[in-house]
Write a protein that holds these residues in place. Structure first.
Motif, PDB file in Angstrom:
ATOM      1  N   LYS A   1       0.843  -1.196   0.000  1.00  0.00           N
ATOM      2  CA  LYS A   1       0.000   0.000   0.000  1.00  0.00           C
ATOM      3  C   LYS A   1       0.880   1.248   0.000  1.00  0.00           C
ATOM      4  O   LYS A   1       1.715   1.419   0.879  1.00  0.00           O
ATOM      5  N   LEU A   2       0.662   2.106  -0.980  1.00  0.00           N
ATOM      6  CA  LEU A   2       1.446   3.334  -1.067  1.00  0.00           C
ATOM      7  C   LEU A   2       0.768   4.479  -0.322  1.00  0.00           C
ATOM      8  O   LEU A   2       1.400   5.488  -0.027  1.00  0.00           O
ATOM      9  N   GLY A   3      -0.517   4.303  -0.044  1.00  0.00           N
ATOM     10  CA  GLY A   3      -1.234   5.331   0.692  1.00  0.00           C
ATOM     11  C   GLY A   3      -1.025   5.181   2.194  1.00  0.00           C
ATOM     12  O   GLY A   3      -0.819   4.073   2.695  1.00  0.00           O
ATOM     13  N   THR A   4      -1.093   6.305   2.906  1.00  0.00           N
ATOM     14  CA  THR A   4      -0.908   6.286   4.357  1.00  0.00           C
ATOM     15  C   THR A   4      -2.226   6.390   5.110  1.00  0.00           C
ATOM     16  O   THR A   4      -2.245   6.362   6.334  1.00  0.00           O
ATOM     17  N   GLY A   5      -3.325   6.515   4.352  1.00  0.00           N
ATOM     18  CA  GLY A   5      -4.618   6.650   4.989  1.00  0.00           C
ATOM     19  C   GLY A   5      -4.989   8.079   5.317  1.00  0.00           C
ATOM     20  O   GLY A   5      -6.052   8.337   5.895  1.00  0.00           O
ATOM     21  N   ALA A   6      -4.131   9.022   4.943  1.00  0.00           N
ATOM     22  CA  ALA A   6      -4.443  10.436   5.179  1.00  0.00           C
ATOM     23  C   ALA A   6      -5.622  10.840   4.294  1.00  0.00           C
ATOM     24  O   ALA A   6      -5.667  10.490   3.113  1.00  0.00           O
ATOM     25  N   PRO A   7      -6.586  11.572   4.825  1.00  0.00           N
ATOM     26  CA  PRO A   7      -7.781  11.912   4.047  1.00  0.00           C
ATOM     27  C   PRO A   7      -7.520  12.984   2.991  1.00  0.00           C
ATOM     28  O   PRO A   7      -6.693  13.876   3.183  1.00  0.00           O
ATOM     29  N   PHE A   8      -8.213  12.865   1.863  1.00  0.00           N
ATOM     30  CA  PHE A   8      -8.204  13.919   0.857  1.00  0.00           C
ATOM     31  C   PHE A   8      -9.489  13.844   0.036  1.00  0.00           C
ATOM     32  O   PHE A   8     -10.205  12.840   0.075  1.00  0.00           O
TER      33      PHE A   8
ATOM     34  N   THR B   1      -5.958   4.414   1.161  1.00  0.00           N
ATOM     35  CA  THR B   1      -6.390   5.806   1.016  1.00  0.00           C
ATOM     36  C   THR B   1      -7.640   6.071   1.857  1.00  0.00           C
ATOM     37  O   THR B   1      -8.253   5.142   2.390  1.00  0.00           O
ATOM     38  N   LYS B   2      -8.002   7.341   1.951  1.00  0.00           N
ATOM     39  CA  LYS B   2      -9.234   7.735   2.618  1.00  0.00           C
ATOM     40  C   LYS B   2      -9.803   8.920   1.839  1.00  0.00           C
ATOM     41  O   LYS B   2      -9.509  10.081   2.139  1.00  0.00           O
ATOM     42  N   ILE B   3     -10.608   8.586   0.822  1.00  0.00           N
ATOM     43  CA  ILE B   3     -11.070   9.592  -0.133  1.00  0.00           C
ATOM     44  C   ILE B   3     -12.502  10.023   0.168  1.00  0.00           C
ATOM     45  O   ILE B   3     -13.380   9.192   0.406  1.00  0.00           O
ATOM     46  N   THR B   4     -12.728  11.327   0.128  1.00  0.00           N
ATOM     47  CA  THR B   4     -14.082  11.865   0.132  1.00  0.00           C
ATOM     48  C   THR B   4     -14.380  12.311  -1.288  1.00  0.00           C
ATOM     49  O   THR B   4     -13.730  13.217  -1.814  1.00  0.00           O
ATOM     50  N   TRP B   5     -15.344  11.643  -1.919  1.00  0.00           N
ATOM     51  CA  TRP B   5     -15.678  11.934  -3.316  1.00  0.00           C
ATOM     52  C   TRP B   5     -16.711  13.049  -3.393  1.00  0.00           C
ATOM     53  O   TRP B   5     -17.766  12.983  -2.754  1.00  0.00           O
TER      54      TRP B   5
ATOM     55  N   ALA C   1     -14.019  -0.389   0.476  1.00  0.00           N
ATOM     56  CA  ALA C   1     -13.135  -1.477   0.070  1.00  0.00           C
ATOM     57  C   ALA C   1     -11.938  -0.962  -0.720  1.00  0.00           C
ATOM     58  O   ALA C   1     -10.801  -1.411  -0.515  1.00  0.00           O
ATOM     59  N   LEU C   2     -12.182  -0.001  -1.611  1.00  0.00           N
ATOM     60  CA  LEU C   2     -11.075   0.542  -2.404  1.00  0.00           C
ATOM     61  C   LEU C   2     -10.100   1.306  -1.519  1.00  0.00           C
ATOM     62  O   LEU C   2      -8.881   1.206  -1.691  1.00  0.00           O
TER      63      LEU C   2
ATOM     64  N   ILE D   1      -0.425  14.773  -1.515  1.00  0.00           N
ATOM     65  CA  ILE D   1       0.077  14.487  -2.866  1.00  0.00           C
ATOM     66  C   ILE D   1       0.415  13.010  -3.003  1.00  0.00           C
ATOM     67  O   ILE D   1       0.018  12.350  -3.978  1.00  0.00           O
ATOM     68  N   GLU D   2       1.121  12.468  -2.037  1.00  0.00           N
ATOM     69  CA  GLU D   2       1.528  11.067  -2.113  1.00  0.00           C
ATOM     70  C   GLU D   2       0.327  10.126  -2.045  1.00  0.00           C
ATOM     71  O   GLU D   2       0.317   9.078  -2.702  1.00  0.00           O
ATOM     72  N   ASN D   3      -0.690  10.479  -1.289  1.00  0.00           N
ATOM     73  CA  ASN D   3      -1.887   9.647  -1.224  1.00  0.00           C
ATOM     74  C   ASN D   3      -2.691   9.737  -2.517  1.00  0.00           C
ATOM     75  O   ASN D   3      -3.256   8.745  -2.979  1.00  0.00           O
ATOM     76  N   ALA D   4      -2.738  10.924  -3.118  1.00  0.00           N
ATOM     77  CA  ALA D   4      -3.431  11.078  -4.394  1.00  0.00           C
ATOM     78  C   ALA D   4      -2.727  10.279  -5.486  1.00  0.00           C
ATOM     79  O   ALA D   4      -3.373   9.619  -6.310  1.00  0.00           O
ATOM     80  N   LEU D   5      -1.402  10.302  -5.486  1.00  0.00           N
ATOM     81  CA  LEU D   5      -0.643   9.535  -6.475  1.00  0.00           C
ATOM     82  C   LEU D   5      -0.795   8.032  -6.217  1.00  0.00           C
ATOM     83  O   LEU D   5      -0.823   7.232  -7.158  1.00  0.00           O
ATOM     84  N   ALA D   6      -0.900   7.651  -4.955  1.00  0.00           N
ATOM     85  CA  ALA D   6      -1.125   6.235  -4.620  1.00  0.00           C
ATOM     86  C   ALA D   6      -2.466   5.773  -5.176  1.00  0.00           C
ATOM     87  O   ALA D   6      -2.579   4.658  -5.710  1.00  0.00           O
TER      88      ALA D   6
END
Length: 559
Positions: free
Chosen positions: A98-105, A132-136, A125-126, A404-409
């Motif tokens: 996992k390249l994401g750290t779970g930081a929200p964006f 990641t922790k995405i708010t769409w 699940a994604l 940035i790193e989470n978005a790229l992940a």
């Protein structure tokens, strides 16, 4: 699984481009004027392009993916094809850690259909799989440009924004280099190696992702072969003993033979899109500018092929071989095609799968195929490459390093190739919850149809491919058609360039679409078209030519 294609449609449109849960080939053939600067710095020039050596320094290193081998390798610029059944146990892993750290964006994105709930099982699940922790912030795709413009004009921009090419006009285009960050420090050169799936995106697609002299977009790549196919009813052709035409005259002769108004059967619909390729016409938009063998820079409407292709289509209308509803420009041409009322329709390649799947149960004898393009006088056609990318995800300026790193992940996860666990996650969600696999074919559950939408697929995509596990023969036909046409594809002088024309020329070509529609139907005269071309030249076309000449002299040719 149908990545790199859109839903069945009557032709290229914004809606059809993203109608399925997986997207790739741009349905907007010919390209749109996009923002970039003539090698300028951040927030610099609002018109021009960055290409040639200047662009090469900005591109990520290309490293082809080897995690999944296609059944039909890419050839002549075609998509790769996967015809095997799905075996979940043998799926490869393209993101081992996992390249994401779970930081929200947050992500602003268009969505066609009903948005799922923010805490739905698919999104959860994604996030869990990608770290990641995405708010769409999903917005209606049909009115996305309005929302996008308002957001970019505000002081509050989501961390990541999906930007389609057709929305890059006016102030939205001007805002791109001012509002979105340069990703070069994270992705240029060998830095891309941290994100292997992004590294496997072809360089031409990355080149189209340069805005304002910097790499700002993460692209969804597209095959260079035109996505407009002259489809024909192969089942009816076989039954009637028709031979597929090989020239413009043969087509007209066949069309007259096949048409029977009494039997409510007409040869075809409006063939303008296919006619452009039959007559070797340059694309619309910036790709329509090209330096010929004589060294002169000209635009598509200045070429004799422009009038010739319209005159041929008008002959079809005049001969009465075009369906009356097509002449009235009403209804859905593909419905008339599946009903057998028209035998040929030019439509987006995605219709090959969409219409075939649609008719499988109700019309089991239905069979469609794609005509190979031919030159108007017979022989090999002259075709032109479409843009290698037409939609991007971008990260706002000022975003934190962790964001940035989470978005790229997330983008790296979304760009997973076919044949991987990550691709199944993106396209189908969780097994047992969103889909089941029966005889090697994934089938979505009701919840899957509700939640697995066109969100994650818009963040990035792998190199172009086609895969329909339920209809593998359609995949084979699509890829082989692309391979045959690809042998004749040429690039124009502006290929691969992200260009925005000066705003004073923004509406210069606007009248031609409606004029073409009216002319082929006999509502306008040839002199009307010729006058429009003259007006185009005197109203700015000649000055725009000078602008393009200066741009190409500075940056070099795309071909």
């Amino acid at each position: 699984m149908t990545p790199n294609s859109a839903s069945a449609s009557s032709g290229p449109s914004r809606r059809s481009f993203l109608a399925s849960t997986a997207v790739a080939t741009a349905a907007v053939a010919g390209g749109m004027p996009l923002l970039a600067a003539c090698g300028g710095s951040d927030g610099g020039s609002r018109e021009g392009t960055t290409s040639g050596k200047a662009a090469d320094k900005l591109l990520p290193t290309y490293i082809a993916s080897t995690v999944a081998k296609p059944d039909i390798p890419s050839k002549n610029g075609s998509a790769a094809g996967f015809t095997s059944k799905i075996d979940l146990a043998s799926l490869a892993t393209s993101v081992p850690d996992k390249l994401g750290t779970g930081a929200p964006f947050t992500i602003l994105s268009p969505l066609w259909g009903t948005p799922p709930k923010p805490d739905c099982a698919y999104y959860k699940a994604l996030d869990a799989a990608a770290g990641t922790k995405i708010t769409w912030q999903n917005q209606d795709g049909n009115t996305y440009g309005q929302k996008l413009g308002a957001v970019l004009a505000s002081s509050s921009i989501p961390d990541m924004v999906v930007v389609p090419s057709w929305n890059l006009v006016g102030k939205i285009a001007s805002a791109v280099s001012a509002k979105f960050m340069d990703l070069g420090p994270y992705l240029a050169g060998d830095k891309i190696k941290k994100y292997p799936n992004l590294a496997a995106i072809p360089s031409d697609s990355w080149r189209m992702s340069i805005f304002g002299g910097a790499l700002r977009g993460i692209p969804m790549p597209a095959a260079p072969v035109t996505n407009i196919v002259p489809f024909y009813r192969k089942d009816i052709f076989d039954k009637k003993g028709y031979t597929v035409p090989k020239s413009a005259d043969e087509f007209l002769s066949w069309a007259k033979e096949a048409t029977s108004a009494k039997a409510k059967v007409w040869a075809c619909g409006d063939m303008r899109w296919a006619a452009a390729s039959i007559f070797g016409l340059l694309p619309a938009g910036p790709l329509g500018w090209n330096i010929g063998a004589d060294g002169k820079l000209t635009y598509r409407i200045e070429h004799p092929e422009y009038l010739e292709h319209l005159e041929w289509v008008r002959k079809l209308f005049d001969a009465g071989v075009v369906h009356p509803d097509d002449k009235a420009n009403t209804g859905d041409p593909t419905q008339r095609f599946t009903a057998g009322q028209t035998l040929v329709v030019n439509s987006d390649m995605s219709g090959w799968y969409g219409l075939t799947a649609q008719q499988a149960k109700s019309n089991p004898g239905f069979e469609m195929d794609g005509m190979d393009y031919f030159a108007a006088g017979g022989g090999n056609p002259t075709l032109y490459a479409v843009p290698p990318a037409s939609i991007w995800s971008m990260i706002r300026k000022g975003a934190s390093k962790e964001t940035i790193e989470n978005a790229l992940a997330a983008a790296n996860f979304a760009a997973a190739p076919f044949g991987t666990k990550e691709r199944m996650f993106v396209d189908y969600g969780v097994e047992g919850t969103h889909y089941t696999v029966k005889n090697g074919v994934p089938v979505k559950t009701d919840l899957g149809n509700q939640e697995v939408n066109n969100a994650w697929v818009l963040l990035a995509a792998p190199a172009p491919y086609l895969a329909h596990p339920d209809l593998p023969e359609v995949t084979r036909k699509q890829v082989e058609w692309q391979q045959r046409q690809g042998a004749f594809v040429k690039k124009t002088s502006t290929y691969g360039m992200n260009i925005i024309e000066p705003s004073r020329y923004a509406n210069l070509s606007s009248p031609f679409e409606q004029l073409e529609i009216d002319y082929v139907r006999g509502n306008k005269s040839l002199s009307d078209v010729q006058q429009a071309i003259s007006t185009w030249k005197s109203s700015g076309g000649d000055k725009l030519r000078d602008w393009y000449k200066q741009l190409l002299d500075k940056n070099g040719s795309g071909n």
